[in-house]
Design a protein around this motif. Structure first.
Motif, PDB file in Angstrom:
ATOM      1  N   ARG A  13      17.549  55.662  51.318  1.00  0.00           N
ATOM      2  CA  ARG A  13      16.876  54.523  51.954  1.00  0.00           C
ATOM      3  C   ARG A  13      17.784  53.302  52.078  1.00  0.00           C
ATOM      4  O   ARG A  13      17.290  52.182  52.209  1.00  0.00           O
ATOM      5  N   THR A  14      19.077  53.468  52.042  1.00  0.00           N
ATOM      6  CA  THR A  14      20.002  52.339  52.107  1.00  0.00           C
ATOM      7  C   THR A  14      20.570  52.206  53.511  1.00  0.00           C
ATOM      8  O   THR A  14      21.209  53.121  54.021  1.00  0.00           O
ATOM      9  N   PRO A  15      20.361  51.057  54.162  1.00  0.00           N
ATOM     10  CA  PRO A  15      20.914  50.866  55.501  1.00  0.00           C
ATOM     11  C   PRO A  15      22.405  50.572  55.444  1.00  0.00           C
ATOM     12  O   PRO A  15      22.897  49.863  54.573  1.00  0.00           O
ATOM     13  N   GLY A  16      23.136  51.126  56.398  1.00  0.00           N
ATOM     14  CA  GLY A  16      24.545  50.796  56.525  1.00  0.00           C
ATOM     15  C   GLY A  16      25.456  51.543  55.576  1.00  0.00           C
ATOM     16  O   GLY A  16      25.023  52.094  54.572  1.00  0.00           O
ATOM     17  N   PRO A  17      26.744  51.568  55.904  1.00  0.00           N
ATOM     18  CA  PRO A  17      27.736  52.282  55.088  1.00  0.00           C
ATOM     19  C   PRO A  17      28.274  51.398  53.963  1.00  0.00           C
ATOM     20  O   PRO A  17      29.145  50.558  54.187  1.00  0.00           O
ATOM     21  N   TYR A  18      27.756  51.565  52.784  1.00  0.00           N
ATOM     22  CA  TYR A  18      28.249  50.846  51.621  1.00  0.00           C
ATOM     23  C   TYR A  18      29.020  51.816  50.732  1.00  0.00           C
ATOM     24  O   TYR A  18      28.786  53.011  50.748  1.00  0.00           O
ATOM     25  N   GLY A  19      29.931  51.290  49.917  1.00  0.00           N
ATOM     26  CA  GLY A  19      30.459  52.136  48.877  1.00  0.00           C
ATOM     27  C   GLY A  19      31.945  52.123  48.649  1.00  0.00           C
ATOM     28  O   GLY A  19      32.715  51.397  49.283  1.00  0.00           O
ATOM     29  N   LEU A  20      32.314  52.985  47.726  1.00  0.00           N
ATOM     30  CA  LEU A  20      33.673  53.062  47.209  1.00  0.00           C
ATOM     31  C   LEU A  20      34.685  53.448  48.280  1.00  0.00           C
ATOM     32  O   LEU A  20      35.841  53.025  48.228  1.00  0.00           O
ATOM     33  N   ARG A  21      34.269  54.242  49.260  1.00  0.00           N
ATOM     34  CA  ARG A  21      35.220  54.696  50.288  1.00  0.00           C
ATOM     35  C   ARG A  21      35.781  53.510  51.070  1.00  0.00           C
ATOM     36  O   ARG A  21      36.915  53.553  51.544  1.00  0.00           O
ATOM     37  N   ASN A  22      34.991  52.447  51.218  1.00  0.00           N
ATOM     38  CA  ASN A  22      35.467  51.266  51.932  1.00  0.00           C
ATOM     39  C   ASN A  22      36.448  50.449  51.101  1.00  0.00           C
ATOM     40  O   ASN A  22      37.257  49.695  51.650  1.00  0.00           O
ATOM     41  N   ILE A  23      36.358  50.612  49.764  1.00  0.00           N
ATOM     42  CA  ILE A  23      37.261  49.890  48.875  1.00  0.00           C
ATOM     43  C   ILE A  23      38.702  50.352  49.082  1.00  0.00           C
ATOM     44  O   ILE A  23      39.638  49.549  49.079  1.00  0.00           O
ATOM     45  N   ALA A  24      38.903  51.652  49.235  1.00  0.00           N
ATOM     46  CA  ALA A  24      40.255  52.188  49.407  1.00  0.00           C
ATOM     47  C   ALA A  24      40.913  51.628  50.662  1.00  0.00           C
ATOM     48  O   ALA A  24      42.093  51.258  50.656  1.00  0.00           O
ATOM     49  N   VAL A  25      40.158  51.568  51.744  1.00  0.00           N
ATOM     50  CA  VAL A  25      40.696  51.031  53.001  1.00  0.00           C
ATOM     51  C   VAL A  25      41.059  49.566  52.828  1.00  0.00           C
ATOM     52  O   VAL A  25      42.143  49.115  53.230  1.00  0.00           O
ATOM     53  N   ALA A  26      40.168  48.807  52.193  1.00  0.00           N
ATOM     54  CA  ALA A  26      40.412  47.376  51.993  1.00  0.00           C
ATOM     55  C   ALA A  26      41.612  47.139  51.095  1.00  0.00           C
ATOM     56  O   ALA A  26      42.377  46.191  51.295  1.00  0.00           O
ATOM     57  N   ASP A  27      41.795  47.997  50.089  1.00  0.00           N
ATOM     58  CA  ASP A  27      42.917  47.837  49.173  1.00  0.00           C
ATOM     59  C   ASP A  27      44.242  47.974  49.920  1.00  0.00           C
ATOM     60  O   ASP A  27      45.193  47.219  49.676  1.00  0.00           O
ATOM     61  N   ARG A  28      44.325  48.916  50.836  1.00  0.00           N
ATOM     62  CA  ARG A  28      45.568  49.093  51.604  1.00  0.00           C
ATOM     63  C   ARG A  28      45.841  47.900  52.515  1.00  0.00           C
ATOM     64  O   ARG A  28      46.981  47.677  52.926  1.00  0.00           O
ATOM     65  N   GLN A  29      44.798  47.135  52.799  1.00  0.00           N
ATOM     66  CA  GLN A  29      44.951  45.952  53.641  1.00  0.00           C
ATOM     67  C   GLN A  29      45.053  44.674  52.817  1.00  0.00           C
ATOM     68  O   GLN A  29      45.053  43.567  53.366  1.00  0.00           O
ATOM     69  N   GLY A  30      45.113  44.834  51.488  1.00  0.00           N
ATOM     70  CA  GLY A  30      45.223  43.675  50.607  1.00  0.00           C
ATOM     71  C   GLY A  30      43.945  42.880  50.491  1.00  0.00           C
ATOM     72  O   GLY A  30      43.980  41.684  50.184  1.00  0.00           O
ATOM     73  N   GLN A  31      42.786  43.512  50.707  1.00  0.00           N
ATOM     74  CA  GLN A  31      41.511  42.804  50.700  1.00  0.00           C
ATOM     75  C   GLN A  31      40.528  43.402  49.690  1.00  0.00           C
ATOM     76  O   GLN A  31      39.321  43.363  49.886  1.00  0.00           O
ATOM     77  N   LEU A  32      41.044  43.947  48.592  1.00  0.00           N
ATOM     78  CA  LEU A  32      40.198  44.614  47.615  1.00  0.00           C
ATOM     79  C   LEU A  32      39.112  43.698  47.064  1.00  0.00           C
ATOM     80  O   LEU A  32      37.931  44.045  47.049  1.00  0.00           O
ATOM     81  N   GLY A  33      39.509  42.522  46.577  1.00  0.00           N
ATOM     82  CA  GLY A  33      38.549  41.614  45.962  1.00  0.00           C
ATOM     83  C   GLY A  33      37.453  41.186  46.907  1.00  0.00           C
ATOM     84  O   GLY A  33      36.272  41.191  46.561  1.00  0.00           O
ATOM     85  N   GLU A  34      37.823  40.816  48.117  1.00  0.00           N
ATOM     86  CA  GLU A  34      36.837  40.371  49.106  1.00  0.00           C
ATOM     87  C   GLU A  34      35.881  41.500  49.470  1.00  0.00           C
ATOM     88  O   GLU A  34      34.662  41.303  49.539  1.00  0.00           O
ATOM     89  N   MET A  35      36.411  42.686  49.725  1.00  0.00           N
ATOM     90  CA  MET A  35      35.578  43.808  50.148  1.00  0.00           C
ATOM     91  C   MET A  35      34.641  44.272  49.033  1.00  0.00           C
ATOM     92  O   MET A  35      33.510  44.693  49.297  1.00  0.00           O
ATOM     93  N   PHE A  36      35.107  44.201  47.794  1.00  0.00           N
ATOM     94  CA  PHE A  36      34.293  44.679  46.673  1.00  0.00           C
ATOM     95  C   PHE A  36      32.914  44.039  46.675  1.00  0.00           C
ATOM     96  O   PHE A  36      31.897  44.735  46.570  1.00  0.00           O
ATOM     97  N   TRP A  37      32.861  42.738  46.790  1.00  0.00           N
ATOM     98  CA  TRP A  37      31.574  42.041  46.708  1.00  0.00           C
ATOM     99  C   TRP A  37      30.678  42.365  47.899  1.00  0.00           C
ATOM    100  O   TRP A  37      29.452  42.308  47.791  1.00  0.00           O
ATOM    101  N   ARG A  38      31.262  42.728  49.018  1.00  0.00           N
ATOM    102  CA  ARG A  38      30.476  43.054  50.208  1.00  0.00           C
ATOM    103  C   ARG A  38      29.894  44.458  50.144  1.00  0.00           C
ATOM    104  O   ARG A  38      29.027  44.810  50.956  1.00  0.00           O
ATOM    105  N   GLN A  39      30.347  45.275  49.195  1.00  0.00           N
ATOM    106  CA  GLN A  39      29.880  46.654  49.088  1.00  0.00           C
ATOM    107  C   GLN A  39      28.740  46.826  48.089  1.00  0.00           C
ATOM    108  O   GLN A  39      28.217  47.920  47.924  1.00  0.00           O
ATOM    109  N   LEU A  40      28.357  45.768  47.405  1.00  0.00           N
ATOM    110  CA  LEU A  40      27.340  45.870  46.362  1.00  0.00           C
ATOM    111  C   LEU A  40      25.936  45.832  46.939  1.00  0.00           C
ATOM    112  O   LEU A  40      25.638  45.049  47.844  1.00  0.00           O
ATOM    113  N   ILE A  41      25.059  46.665  46.389  1.00  0.00           N
ATOM    114  CA  ILE A  41      23.653  46.727  46.799  1.00  0.00           C
ATOM    115  C   ILE A  41      22.803  46.193  45.655  1.00  0.00           C
ATOM    116  O   ILE A  41      22.976  46.589  44.503  1.00  0.00           O
TER     117      ILE A  41
END
Length: 270
Positions: A54-82
């Protein structure tokens, strides 16, 4: 703050259920939050289980890996929390991988994620983190998450099969924590009470203390594992009551370890 890693082993399902029970019952004073991070390299279970998709949208750890390679780990982490809380954003979930094939993409991210958990803060809010490692996350590339945790708890069933399966894993984990982590005294056991052996017997066989005991309660557990409707009784279930008491003991364990490891320094556990 505290970082608590939950690990499982073959024949002892329940790591994710235990982690969710801790998320829902973790004692929170004003200005504190708790985060459950699903870091099982075999894939997360909460979205399809407790949340029943029942969760809308793609949240989760898989997006963290992509953000980390772009140097945006910290910013992306908070956006992935439900937010899973009823009264505000104080009980948060980082959903896990949707496919084990995604795990290799995190090979270089686990270490930075572990460091982030160990020092996670946002504004004036303090965060405790429960890390669900599943059956295999305490070993291999993601083992750094256990090594940097304040407490590492393995879920064990008190049966011959359960103890037999847990012994080599808990021995290997103890050695790894002693050599590369925060110390072997971080290791403990969560006992799912569904077998003939007592907590004392299991502790003696495994060489680690039983920190928390949970009742074998299939109906209450199904609310957390499969999204079954527990009704009003679920909040008063033996499972959550035991988890609430266990969370207090875990915090005491963390506070005691920090006092020994960092004497004279302020410990922000409570």
């Amino acid at each position: 703050m505290a970082v608590v890693a939950i690990a499982g082993c073959p024949g002892a399902p329940g790591a994710t259920t235990t982690a969710l029970a801790l998320l829902l019952t973790w004692p929170l004073e004003q200005g504190r939050r708790v985060i459950l991070a699903e870091c099982d390299p075999d894939g997360g279970a909460v979205l399809a289980g407790a949340l029943a998709g029942r969760t809308p949208g793609p949240y989760g750890l898989r997006n963290i890996a992509v953000a980390d390679r772009q140097g945006q780990l910290g910013e992306m982490f908070w956006r992935q929390l439900i937010d899973l809380s009823d009264k505000g954003t104080d009980r948060l979930l980082l959903p896990g991988l949707t496919d084990p094939a995604q795990a290799p993409s995190l090979a270089y991210t686990w270490d930075r994620l572990a460091a982030m958990f160990a020092g996670i803060e946002q504004s004036s809010i303090s965060h405790d983190v429960v890390v669900d490692l599943g059956r295999n996350g305490a070993f291999g590339p993601s083992a750094v998450l256990a090594r940097k945790a304040d407490a590492v708890l393995m879920v064990v069933r008190p049966t011959l099969r359960g103890v037999h399966a847990a012994l080599p894993r808990i021995t290997a984990l103890r050695n790894d924590l002693q050599e590369s982590g925060t110390g072997a005294d971080a290791l403990g056991v969560v006992l799912v009470d569904s077998g003939p052996y007592t907590a004392h017997e299991v502790s003696r066989q495994l060489g680690s203390p039983v920190v928390m005991s949970l009742p074998h309660s299939p109906q209450a557990a199904a609310v957390l594992s499969d999204g079954r409707d527990g009704g009003r009784r679920f909040a008063r279930s033996d499972l959550l009551r035991s988890a609430r008491g266990g969370a207090e003991r875990i915090r005491e364990l963390v506070a005691g370890r920090r006092a020994r490891l960092m004497p004279g320094e302020h410990s922000d556990v409570r």
